[in-house]
Design an enzyme around this catalytic site. Structure first.
Site, PDB file in Angstrom:
ATOM      1  N   ARG B  58       0.988  -1.188  -0.152  1.00 47.21           N
ATOM      2  CA  ARG B  58       0.164  -0.128   0.082  1.00 47.21           C
ATOM      3  C   ARG B  58       0.432   1.042  -0.268  1.00 47.21           C
ATOM      4  NH1 ARG B  58      -4.996  -1.200   2.995  1.00 47.21           N
ATOM      5  NH2 ARG B  58      -4.683   0.620   3.774  1.00 47.21           N
ATOM      6  N   THR B  59       1.509   1.396   1.171  1.00 50.46           N
ATOM      7  CA  THR B  59       2.831   2.396   0.874  1.00 50.46           C
ATOM      8  C   THR B  59       3.504   2.584  -0.475  1.00 50.46           C
ATOM      9  OG1 THR B  59       3.175   1.981   3.521  1.00 50.46           O
ATOM     10  CG2 THR B  59       4.419   3.965   2.816  1.00 50.46           C
ATOM     11  N   LYS B  86      22.067  -6.620   7.336  1.00 50.69           N
ATOM     12  CA  LYS B  86      21.028  -5.411   7.323  1.00 50.69           C
ATOM     13  C   LYS B  86      21.837  -4.542   6.936  1.00 50.69           C
ATOM     14  CE  LYS B  86      18.292  -6.887  10.159  1.00 50.69           C
ATOM     15  NZ  LYS B  86      17.825  -6.967  11.524  1.00 50.69           N
ATOM     16  N   ARG B 108      11.809   2.567   3.588  1.00 50.72           N
ATOM     17  CA  ARG B 108      11.347   1.999   4.287  1.00 50.72           C
ATOM     18  C   ARG B 108      11.958   0.919   4.920  1.00 50.72           C
ATOM     19  NH1 ARG B 108       5.407  -0.861   5.367  1.00 50.72           N
ATOM     20  NH2 ARG B 108       5.362   1.699   5.313  1.00 50.72           N
ATOM     21  N   HIS B 136       6.529   6.923  11.386  1.00 52.27           N
ATOM     22  CA  HIS B 136       5.878   7.087  10.055  1.00 52.27           C
ATOM     23  C   HIS B 136       5.048   8.453   9.412  1.00 52.27           C
ATOM     24  CE1 HIS B 136       4.544   5.480   6.298  1.00 52.27           C
ATOM     25  NE2 HIS B 136       3.512   4.250   7.206  1.00 52.27           N
TER      26      HIS B 136
END
Lengths: 424, 320
Positions: B58-59, B86, B108, B136
């Site tokens: 969605r984002t 990471k 993100r 956010h």
């Protein structure tokens, strides 16, 4: 060679006094206080600056073996000399861990040939610091281990720990542990509370330290072992510590210079140089810990020198390695407590030299006739701005980078031999 | 019109007038988006890279659409972080992308603070599309726009944020934004899902829905983040729904005209009753999605203006 230091402000952590005077050094020991200069002695004018017993730093991480790119015995020794630390008590949390006599002999030899200051070694309490089997405590003692610790690894199996402590007790060994409840602290990067919540970082309740303390103290009562609680950083752990001491158990406690001078909010926008273990605490906890050092409930301040390279710090906060270098910043940081009026200079050196030496059975830490001539000369008021790239440590991960500090080491002697500063 | 920020990393760094600027500009984009020809040249010639270290449909779609409607060249990168270590991926990828001269980087990441870290390493404007449990910001801004359009204002309202507060970056950004705009914020949820020390952040904390929802103007539900529940925060989903799930009966304690919000994706029957979620008289969930595109267009437009001004000043030799 005889050395005569005159015009010094003598900081005596035994008598908790400071006075003008002189120190005479012969054959590596202090031969006289406030005596006349012996014939042919080299005279060194201290110009009214502070002269104190050299710092005995309990719990320094050096990267040998395994991580020499982060810190070697040479670089750590030079940093220590520049910071007024004359005895390093090295931690066994190396790769591999110092958990057998052969590794201990290796690091002892390496340290002796590379470091300008004294280095003594602690050994792991359990093999590989894994908390499953105890190390050869007897052999390690024979090889010169000064204490036993798994450092920040908590021996979670209480049965294993109770056996190791019982065995250590039979040999009179000193055991050191970080009190922590590992289930609660697992994955934590900060102390839980408003700051951790705002930053969205996983936190550990300060109560985890108290719970760990209570378990370890129960085992001390059960086994009668000589025990040092390292890294007491919260107010909640202090009343049971005080009670244990009052009840006559052979326990002492220590804390780190970072927990005495910084708090959780210093992390700011995820500054990983402020990530230490245990994490920085609230201001209330910091003040309670400072107060406990002043009153003597906490015996020892250590630097918890933990070198980390840039790569292990340049990560998201949760993933970044914990620890800060501190050998060179130890004294200037500690002097913040003096300038803030929390501790006197003799009180500071009681916690940074006299008490650690006494607890480890070393003759250092005293400014007295017959004591080893391990000394530091410093000016507590010299201001400077810390530049991390000027540190002698191979790793530059200090939380004090760019900060205003007061107090500079002018000269350091180990066994009467000058290892730092202008030549006499 | 005020908007000084170089990056949009969190609501924490925005002043109330900057928030108002974003909302006002977003209104114009709401109108644009309802036209048949939805195009502006605000970002014409600029490159926008969406870098998602955490899966999102969605984002990412919302940001992509926003960029395309503003005329930017948009590239999506889904960076699987599980295979590589990471942190290395983050800095290395950032440096690599930076060398390609993007103008807007939408990021993100599953670690709190990771987007701040990345922003220090690149020369373009960085938009935080969600970092760990931290912030956010575009979600809070689109929620604010939705509230302002439904209620006519974004001050002096009583707003309840309900559910899994501890794991929610949406809750944090909304808490900060609503506080800055002088609203009363209540947090409602089981104590195991409530972050510690949150009572010191200027909000009221409730553990009972009926008590907490009393006289609320806005009810914001949060998704129960099941993938983050590595063991025992709540006894079961059905007990959670019984005590904390929003249904018509619990909503009756709020004001009669209270609106219901949810950042999506919803777990129907876990934190919200399915019928209530679809009730067009109470639920503004679909509006939130619509406002999302407009707010993201406004944010990128404003950041692009600042970026152009900065580059122009630098080219002219002015100190910035």
């Amino acid at each position: 060679m005889t050395l005569h230091l005159i015009n010094a402000r003598l900081i005596d952590p035994e008598g908790l006094t400071q006075s003008e005077g002189s120190v005479t050094i012969e054959d590596g020991v202090i031969s006289a206080l406030n005596g006349d200069a012996p014939k042919g002695a080299n005279v060194f004018d201290c110009e009214g600056r502070c002269l104190a017993p050299g710092i005995v730093d309990l719990g320094v991480k050096i990267g040998e073996p395994g991580e020499r790119h982060k810190e070697s015995f040479r670089s750590a020794g030079l940093a220590a000399a520049a910071g007024g630390v004359t005895t390093i008590i090295a931690r066994p949390d190396t790769h591999p861990a110092i958990d057998n006599p052969e590794t201990l002999e290796f690091v002892t030899r390496r340290a002796a040939e590379a470091s300008p200051v004294r280095i003594r070694h602690m050994a792991a309490l359990t093999k590989g610091r894994e908390g499953r089997e105890m190390t050869e405590i007897g052999f390690l003692l024979d090889a010169g281990a000064i204490a036993f610790t798994d450092c920040d690894h908590v021996v979670t199996d209480t049965k294993v720990l109770s056996r190791a402590l019982t065995y250590a007790k039979s040999l009179g060994a000193l055991v050191m542990g970080h009190p922590q409840e590992p289930g609660l602290s697992k994955g934590a990067a900060t102390t839980s509370g408003k700051f951790a919540s705002l930053r969205g970082l996983p936190g550990v309740s300060p109560m985890a330290e108290r719970i760990g303390f209570d378990r370890d103290m129960g085992l001390v009562e059960m086994t009668g072992v000589r025990y040092h609680f390292d890294q007491i950083t919260t107010a909640r752990a202090l009343p049971p510590l005080e009670r244990a001491k009052r009840n006559g158990f052979d326990v002492t406690a220590g804390t780190s210079i970072h927990h005495l001078t910084l708090n959780e909010f210093d992390v700011g926008d995820y500054r990983t140089f402020f990530k230490v273990k245990p994490p920085l605490r609230s201001e209330d906890d910091r003040l309670a810990t400072v107060e406990a050092v002043a009153s003597g409930v906490i015996d020892i301040i250590s630097s918890m020198h933990t070198p980390q390279d840039e790569e292990s710090k340049r990560l998201p906060y949760e993933d970044a390695a914990a620890g800060a270098v501190a050998l060179e910043t130890f004294l200037p940081a500690a002097l913040r407590l003096y300038h803030a009026g929390h501790l006197t200079l003799p009180q500071l050196f009681r916690a940074m030299a006299l008490n650690p030496a006494g607890r480890l059975g070393l003759p250092q830490g005293r400014l007295a006739q017959g004591a080893p001539a391990d000394l530091v000369l410093f000016d507590p008021d010299t201001p400077f701005v810390l530049d991390r790239f000027k540190l002698r440590s191979k790793s530059k991960n200090t939380p004090f980078d760019g900060q205003r500090m007061e107090g500079r080491v002018l000269a350091t002697w180990v066994a009467g031999r000058q290892v730092f500063g202008a030549e006499a | 019109m005020t908007f000084r920020a170089r990056h949009l990393l969190g609501i924490e760094h925005l002043a109330p007038e900057e928030i108002r600027t974003v909302l006002d500009l977003a209104e114009t984009y709401v109108d644009l988006n309802r036209r048949t020809v939805k195009h502006s040249d605000a970002l014409a010639g600029m490159t926008q890279i969406n870098m998602f270290f955490e899966a999102s449909t969605r984002t990412q779609a919302s940001f992509e659409l926003a960029g395309k409607r503003l005329g930017a060249d948009v590239m999506n990168m889904s960076v699987a972080h599980s295979s590589v270590k990471k942190g290395e991926t983050l800095i290395d990828t950032a440096m690599t992308l930076n060398a390609m001269h993007p103008d807007l980087l939408v990021v993100r990441h599953p670690a709190s603070g990771a987007v701040d870290l990345l922003a220090q390493k690149v020369n373009c404007a960085v938009l935080n599309a969600g970092d760990g449990r931290h912030e956010h910001p575009t979600q809070a801004l689109l929620d604010a726009l939705t509230i302002r359009r439904a209620k006519g204002r974004i001050q002096r309202l009583t707003v309840a944020i309900c559910g899994d507060i501890a794991h929610s970056r949406v809750a944090r950004s909304n808490l900060i934004l609503l506080g800055k705009m002088e609203n009363r914020v209540r947090l409602i949820g089981p104590p195991t899902l409530m972050p510690s020390g949150v009572g010191d952040l200027g909000c009221e904390v409730y553990q009972d829905m009926r008590e907490g929802l009393k006289d609320c103007d806005v009810v914001m539900m949060l998704r129960l983040q099941r993938e983050r529940m590595d063991g025992g925060f709540i006894p079961s989903e059905r007990e959670y729904y019984h005590r904390f799930g929003l249904d018509a009966e619990k909503l009756a304690f709020a004001k009669e005209d209270a609106i219901v919000m949810h950042p999506g994706p919803m777990n129907r029957g876990v934190e919200i009753d399915g019928e209530l979620a679809d009730d067009i008289n109470r639920s503004v969930i679909q509006h939130q999605v619509e406002m999302g595109v407009a707010v993201r267009m406004a944010c990128m437009d404003l950041l692009a203006r600042n970026l152009r001004a900065e580059r122009g000043a630098r080219a002219a030799g002015v100190m910035v």
